[in-house]
Design a protein around this motif. Structure first.
Motif, PDB file in Angstrom:
ATOM      1  N   TYR A   1       0.863  -1.178   0.000  1.00 57.12           N
ATOM      2  CA  TYR A   1       0.000   0.000   0.000  1.00 57.12           C
ATOM      3  C   TYR A   1       0.899   1.227   0.000  1.00 57.12           C
ATOM      4  O   TYR A   1       2.076   1.142   0.377  1.00 57.12           O
ATOM      5  CB  TYR A   1      -0.910   0.025   1.231  1.00 57.12           C
ATOM      6  N   TYR A   2       0.341   2.353  -0.396  1.00 56.32           N
ATOM      7  CA  TYR A   2       1.121   3.584  -0.505  1.00 56.32           C
ATOM      8  C   TYR A   2       0.457   4.728   0.251  1.00 56.32           C
ATOM      9  O   TYR A   2      -0.771   4.765   0.380  1.00 56.32           O
ATOM     10  CB  TYR A   2       1.241   4.004  -1.976  1.00 56.32           C
ATOM     11  N   ILE A   3       1.309   5.628   0.718  1.00 53.40           N
ATOM     12  CA  ILE A   3       0.860   6.936   1.186  1.00 53.40           C
ATOM     13  C   ILE A   3       1.733   7.954   0.457  1.00 53.40           C
ATOM     14  O   ILE A   3       2.794   7.606  -0.073  1.00 53.40           O
ATOM     15  CB  ILE A   3       0.960   7.111   2.720  1.00 53.40           C
ATOM     16  N   ILE A   4       1.276   9.182   0.424  1.00 53.48           N
ATOM     17  CA  ILE A   4       1.988  10.214  -0.322  1.00 53.48           C
ATOM     18  C   ILE A   4       2.164  11.442   0.562  1.00 53.48           C
ATOM     19  O   ILE A   4       1.278  11.771   1.357  1.00 53.48           O
ATOM     20  CB  ILE A   4       1.231  10.548  -1.629  1.00 53.48           C
ATOM     21  N   SER A   5       3.325  12.093   0.435  1.00 57.22           N
ATOM     22  CA  SER A   5       3.628  13.279   1.239  1.00 57.22           C
ATOM     23  C   SER A   5       4.426  14.264   0.412  1.00 57.22           C
ATOM     24  O   SER A   5       5.301  13.872  -0.357  1.00 57.22           O
ATOM     25  CB  SER A   5       4.486  12.913   2.455  1.00 57.22           C
ATOM     26  N   GLU A   6       4.133  15.541   0.617  1.00 52.07           N
ATOM     27  CA  GLU A   6       4.935  16.578  -0.016  1.00 52.07           C
ATOM     28  C   GLU A   6       6.120  16.895   0.894  1.00 52.07           C
ATOM     29  O   GLU A   6       5.962  17.024   2.110  1.00 52.07           O
ATOM     30  CB  GLU A   6       4.112  17.849  -0.242  1.00 52.07           C
ATOM     31  N   ILE A   7       7.300  17.011   0.299  1.00 48.63           N
ATOM     32  CA  ILE A   7       8.482  17.421   1.052  1.00 48.63           C
ATOM     33  C   ILE A   7       8.439  18.937   1.155  1.00 48.63           C
ATOM     34  O   ILE A   7       8.389  19.633   0.143  1.00 48.63           O
ATOM     35  CB  ILE A   7       9.787  16.990   0.341  1.00 48.63           C
ATOM     36  N   LYS A   8       8.438  19.414   2.384  1.00 49.16           N
ATOM     37  CA  LYS A   8       8.453  20.851   2.632  1.00 49.16           C
ATOM     38  C   LYS A   8       9.599  21.158   3.579  1.00 49.16           C
ATOM     39  O   LYS A   8      10.040  20.289   4.328  1.00 49.16           O
ATOM     40  CB  LYS A   8       7.134  21.311   3.254  1.00 49.16           C
ATOM     41  N   GLN A   9      10.037  22.389   3.560  1.00 49.48           N
ATOM     42  CA  GLN A   9      11.142  22.784   4.430  1.00 49.48           C
ATOM     43  C   GLN A   9      10.813  22.610   5.909  1.00 49.48           C
ATOM     44  O   GLN A   9      11.689  22.354   6.708  1.00 49.48           O
ATOM     45  CB  GLN A   9      11.537  24.244   4.160  1.00 49.48           C
ATOM     46  N   ASP A  10       9.548  22.722   6.264  1.00 46.06           N
ATOM     47  CA  ASP A  10       9.177  22.674   7.678  1.00 46.06           C
ATOM     48  C   ASP A  10       8.659  21.310   8.144  1.00 46.06           C
ATOM     49  O   ASP A  10       8.177  21.194   9.255  1.00 46.06           O
ATOM     50  CB  ASP A  10       8.135  23.751   7.982  1.00 46.06           C
ATOM     51  N   ASN A  11       8.778  20.260   7.326  1.00 49.67           N
ATOM     52  CA  ASN A  11       8.236  18.970   7.786  1.00 49.67           C
ATOM     53  C   ASN A  11       9.334  17.951   8.087  1.00 49.67           C
ATOM     54  O   ASN A  11       9.177  16.772   7.862  1.00 49.67           O
ATOM     55  CB  ASN A  11       7.187  18.412   6.814  1.00 49.67           C
ATOM     56  N   TRP A  12      10.420  18.405   8.657  1.00 51.20           N
ATOM     57  CA  TRP A  12      11.505  17.491   9.018  1.00 51.20           C
ATOM     58  C   TRP A  12      11.317  16.908  10.418  1.00 51.20           C
ATOM     59  O   TRP A  12      12.075  16.064  10.845  1.00 51.20           O
ATOM     60  CB  TRP A  12      12.852  18.202   8.903  1.00 51.20           C
ATOM     61  N   ASN A  13      10.312  17.374  11.155  1.00 49.61           N
ATOM     62  CA  ASN A  13      10.042  16.855  12.482  1.00 49.61           C
ATOM     63  C   ASN A  13       9.467  15.447  12.346  1.00 49.61           C
ATOM     64  O   ASN A  13       8.342  15.252  11.914  1.00 49.61           O
ATOM     65  CB  ASN A  13       9.072  17.783  13.210  1.00 49.61           C
TER      66      ASN A  13
END
Length: 116
Positions: free
Chosen positions: A37-49
């Motif tokens: 199964y897959y999930i999808i996420s956008e890489i953003k500068q503020d999502n490194w947490n």
């Protein structure tokens, strides 16, 4: 490496998934399910947490490769980079996270060179 186009995106993601799973099978002693199964996420500068990303990912709907490909095709012209990770592997399923970076998120000078 062949160029990823809108037309061959699903095939390339399928091949990348196979390669990722093959590497995991060779590197891990745990069993990794081939029920994907897959999930999808956008890489953003503020999502490194890591903790915040995990909470966000746990809420996401698990999708088939076909559904994920359809979502990526909608934003294809703005895609700059795709990364595949094994997010979680359980006895009966493996979840692959596809992270994408958009051209519009690039530094303005570099964006001008890749926006075609």
């Amino acid at each position: 490496m062949k160029k990823v186009t809108k037309k061959n995106l699903e095939l390339n993601l399928k091949e990348a998934t196979s390669t990722l799973l093959e590497m995991a099978h060779h590197s891990c002693w745990n069993r990794i399910s081939n029920n994907i199964y897959y999930i999808i996420s956008e890489i953003k500068q503020d999502n490194w947490n890591r903790i915040a990303r995990k909470k966000e990912n746990e809420k996401k709907e698990l999708k088939s490769l076909e559904k994920i490909t359809a979502e990526l095709k909608v934003i294809y012209e703005n895609l700059y980079d795709l990364n595949l990770y094994i997010y979680k592997s359980e006895k009966k399923k493996t979840i692959i996270e596809i992270q994408y970076y958009q051209k519009s998120s690039l530094e303005s000078e570099f964006y001008e060179t890749v926006k075609k």
